[in-house]
Every structure is written in structure tokens, then in C-alpha cells.
Scaffold this active site. Structure first.
Site, short mmCIF file in Angstrom:
data_model
loop_
_atom_site.label_atom_id
_atom_site.label_comp_id
_atom_site.label_asym_id
_atom_site.label_seq_id
_atom_site.Cartn_x
_atom_site.Cartn_y
_atom_site.Cartn_z
N HIS A 1 36.85 44.93 66.18
CA HIS A 1 37.54 44.77 64.90
C HIS A 1 37.97 46.13 64.35
CE1 HIS A 1 38.36 43.36 60.76
NE2 HIS A 1 37.79 44.51 60.42
N GLU A 2 37.05 47.10 64.39
CA GLU A 2 37.38 48.44 63.87
C GLU A 2 38.46 49.09 64.74
OE1 GLU A 2 36.49 48.96 61.00
OE2 GLU A 2 34.87 47.51 60.87
N HIS B 1 41.85 48.11 63.62
CA HIS B 1 42.44 48.91 62.54
C HIS B 1 43.17 50.13 63.11
CE1 HIS B 1 41.03 46.58 59.19
NE2 HIS B 1 39.75 46.73 59.50
N HIS C 1 47.13 51.07 62.77
CA HIS C 1 47.60 52.40 62.37
C HIS C 1 48.64 52.90 63.37
CE1 HIS C 1 46.30 56.60 60.67
NE2 HIS C 1 47.50 56.24 60.28
ZN LIG Z 1 38.16 45.73 58.78
#
Ligand SMILES: [Zn+2]
Length: 230
Positions: free
Chosen positions: A100-101, A104, A108
Site C-alpha cells: 500500500h505504501e 503511494h 507520486h
Molecule cells: Zn495510504
């Protein structure tokens, strides 16, 4: 001077209950799947590294940080931070959160519009949340100026609510990207799919609760501003 308004409870309770329910669900799902070993035998850190490298993000470091569920991607540092449990854990939960991270970081990289919008309003949100506390306090001290202050407070709270509105799709999109990469790269197998989804969906629910609380608080502020209640 300060007195209790029962109406505030009517607006606060639904968000509060939803928030507690979301926390219980997350606690339960994370607790369960952080005990289920992932078949690939990878740690969260290794899974994140694999996703990032395959996307060409070899310069985005994956670092270990203290705390429980303190995992995050820092766009200013272009670095991924995982809590020790997820950094070292070889479990469905650890790999799911790490992915999940990484999602991100992929947002980006892709210059995903809502991710950029969220990043852009972070400073305004930080200012608004500080100024909001000050203005509410000032509104109670200078009662004659209450109606000026309440509208300033509403303006500030709109900024904070906007942040929650933008955050929600960003979080769901990061989880979508996470699952896509986990299965595409074979880091998680078919029978582990449901576990990953349960952990990530429960985490997303906490953002839903935060948004519901913010919207209800905004409605409460509008009610007292229009009705002249204090
Ligand atoms: Zn998140």
C-alpha cells in the site's frame, strides 16, 4: 463562558462510533493477518523493494521506523517508511501494508492528480488546523465577535474537510495499485488475496470515519452560525 451544547453530541456521535468501529475492524484484521505467514516468505520491506524496483523507483529507500502502523510514504523525502512489524514481518498483513505504501510512491511517480492535490494542500491544512483552535478559543473569549469568528472557523474547517475528501480516493487508489502489483509480481498468491484486501479495506475505513466526522462537524458549525446558537 464555556457551556455544553447537547446539539454538538448529535453531530459528533455518528463519526465517533464509525471511528471506533473502524479501529476495531482494523485491529481485528491486522491482528489476524499479521499472524498468517505469506507463502512467498518475503518481508514487507522485500515486497516493497520489489514493487519499487520493478517500477524503476530504485532511488526510493525503504526504511524501518518505530511505532505500530506508523507506515507511510514521505513525498518530500521520496522515501518509504515501514513500522518494524511490517518491515520485518513475513506475513500477509506486512506485505499488504508495505505494498500500500509503495502504491503511494507509484502515485507520486505517475503524477496522479489527486495525490498531487493532496500534497499541495498539506501546508494549508496544517495552518488551518492550528488557526481553527485559536479562532474557536477567541470566539468564546470575545463573545460579541462570535459571528465573525464562527465564519472564519467554518472557512478553516472547509480546508480541513477538503483534505479529508481528497485523501479518501488517494488511499483507495494506493490499495488498488498495491493489490495489482502484488499479484502481477507474484508476491502474494490467489488464496492470500482476501487477507490483503481485508487489511487494506479496514485501514481505508478509518479514513472514511475521519471524513464523516469532518463533514458532520462542518454541518454543526453551519447550524450554530446560522441559528445564532453558541
Ligand atoms: Zn495510504
Amino acid at each position: 463562558m464555556f457551556y455544553f451544547d447537547p446539539l454538538s453530541l448529535v453531530f459528533a456521535i455518528p463519526g465517533l462510533l464509525l471511528g471506533i468501529w473502524a479501529q476495531i475492524k482494523l485491529h481485528h484484521a491486522y491482528g489476524k493477518y499479521s499472524k498468517v505467514p505469506v507463502e512467498s516468505g518475503m518481508t514487507g520491506a522485500q515486497a516493497a523493494r520489489e514493487i519499487l524496483d520493478r517500477a524503476g523507483l530504485v532511488n526510493v529507500p525503504v526504511e524501518e521506523i518505530p511505532g505500530r502502523l506508523s507506515d507511510h510514504y514521505d513525498p518530500t523525502k521520496r522515501a518509504l517508511f515501514l513500522s518494524s512489524d511490517n518491515f520485518r514481518g513475513r506475513t500477509v498483513a506486512a506485505v499488504g501494508v508495505a505494498a500500500h505504501e509503495s502504491g503511494h510512491a507509484l502515485q507520486h511517480q505517475a503524477a496522479y492528480g489527486l495525490f498531487n492535490a493532496r500534497m499541495a494542500i498539506v501546508p494549508a491544512t496544517q495552518f488551518a488546523s492550528m488557526a481553527y483552535m485559536g479562532i474557536i478559543f477567541a470566539g468564546f473569549i470575545f463573545q460579541s465577535l462570535f459571528h465573525t469568528f464562527i465564519w472564519i472557523a467554518i472557512g478553516l474547517f472547509c480546508v480541513m474537510t477538503l483534505f479529508q475528501i481528497v485523501t479518501l480516493p488517494v488511499e483507495y487508489d494506493a490499495s488498488r495499485r498495491a493489490k495489482e502489483q502484488l499479484f502481477r509480481l507474484g508476491l502474494v498468491h490467489e488464496h492470500e488475496r482476501a487477507g490483503v484486501s481485508k487489511v487494506l479495506d479496514a485501514a481505508a475505513l478509518t479514513y472514511v470515519a475521519a471524513l464523516v466526522s469532518a463533514v458532520l462537524q462542518l454541518l454543526y458549525l453551519l447550524t450554530i452560525a446560522r441559528g445564532g446558537r453558541r
